[in-house]
Write a protein that holds these residues in place. Structure first.
Motif, mmCIF file in Angstrom:
data_model
loop_
_atom_site.group_PDB
_atom_site.id
_atom_site.type_symbol
_atom_site.label_atom_id
_atom_site.label_comp_id
_atom_site.label_asym_id
_atom_site.label_seq_id
_atom_site.Cartn_x
_atom_site.Cartn_y
_atom_site.Cartn_z
ATOM 1 N N MET A 1 0.780 -1.102 0.111
ATOM 2 C CA MET A 1 -0.014 0.007 -0.149
ATOM 3 C C MET A 1 0.656 1.023 0.161
ATOM 4 O O MET A 1 2.081 1.045 0.567
ATOM 5 C CB MET A 1 -0.728 -0.208 0.687
ATOM 6 C CG MET A 1 -1.847 1.308 1.879
ATOM 7 S SD MET A 1 -2.791 1.024 2.827
ATOM 8 C CE MET A 1 -3.650 -0.126 2.866
ATOM 9 N N SER A 2 0.902 2.256 -0.431
ATOM 10 C CA SER A 2 1.457 3.418 -0.395
ATOM 11 C C SER A 2 0.837 4.561 -0.119
ATOM 12 O O SER A 2 -1.162 4.700 0.062
ATOM 13 C CB SER A 2 1.422 3.769 -2.106
ATOM 14 O OG SER A 2 0.610 3.658 -3.241
ATOM 15 N N SER A 3 1.279 5.778 0.128
ATOM 16 C CA SER A 3 -0.331 6.717 0.604
ATOM 17 C C SER A 3 0.885 8.017 0.197
ATOM 18 O O SER A 3 1.640 8.561 -0.258
ATOM 19 C CB SER A 3 0.367 7.150 1.898
ATOM 20 O OG SER A 3 1.667 7.366 2.267
ATOM 21 N N GLU A 4 0.031 9.096 -0.153
ATOM 22 C CA GLU A 4 0.351 9.947 -0.365
ATOM 23 C C GLU A 4 -0.435 11.344 0.651
ATOM 24 O O GLU A 4 -1.173 11.052 0.898
ATOM 25 C CB GLU A 4 -0.421 10.935 -2.166
ATOM 26 C CG GLU A 4 0.209 9.726 -2.670
ATOM 27 C CD GLU A 4 1.561 9.874 -3.726
ATOM 28 O OE1 GLU A 4 1.864 11.480 -3.832
ATOM 29 O OE2 GLU A 4 1.676 9.194 -4.407
#
Length: 65
Positions: A1-4
């Motif tokens: 999972m990535s985040s911004e």
């Protein structure tokens, strides 16, 4: 999972970064569903059926009926 980290404009708008839109194949006019739970917001791309797909399914249902 990535985040911004995104900012909310004075009009309540957020901008999805280009690399995120490209990775998820999100284009102008696409639809996103919004889900919330507490302070969590989740967006999901919705693939709207094409008219010809709908007609095909309708023809199948009519043949079955």
């Amino acid at each position: 999972m990535s985040s911004e980290v995104l900012a909310v404009s004075s009009k309540g708008q957020v901008v999805l970064p280009v690399k995120l839109r490209k990775r998820l194949s999100i284009e102008s006019g696409d639809h996103l569903a919004v889900y919330t739970s507490g302070d969590v917001i989740m967006l999901k791309k919705i693939d709207m059926p094409k008219e010809e797909d709908f007609k095909s399914h309708l023809d199948e249902a009519q043949a079955w009926a």
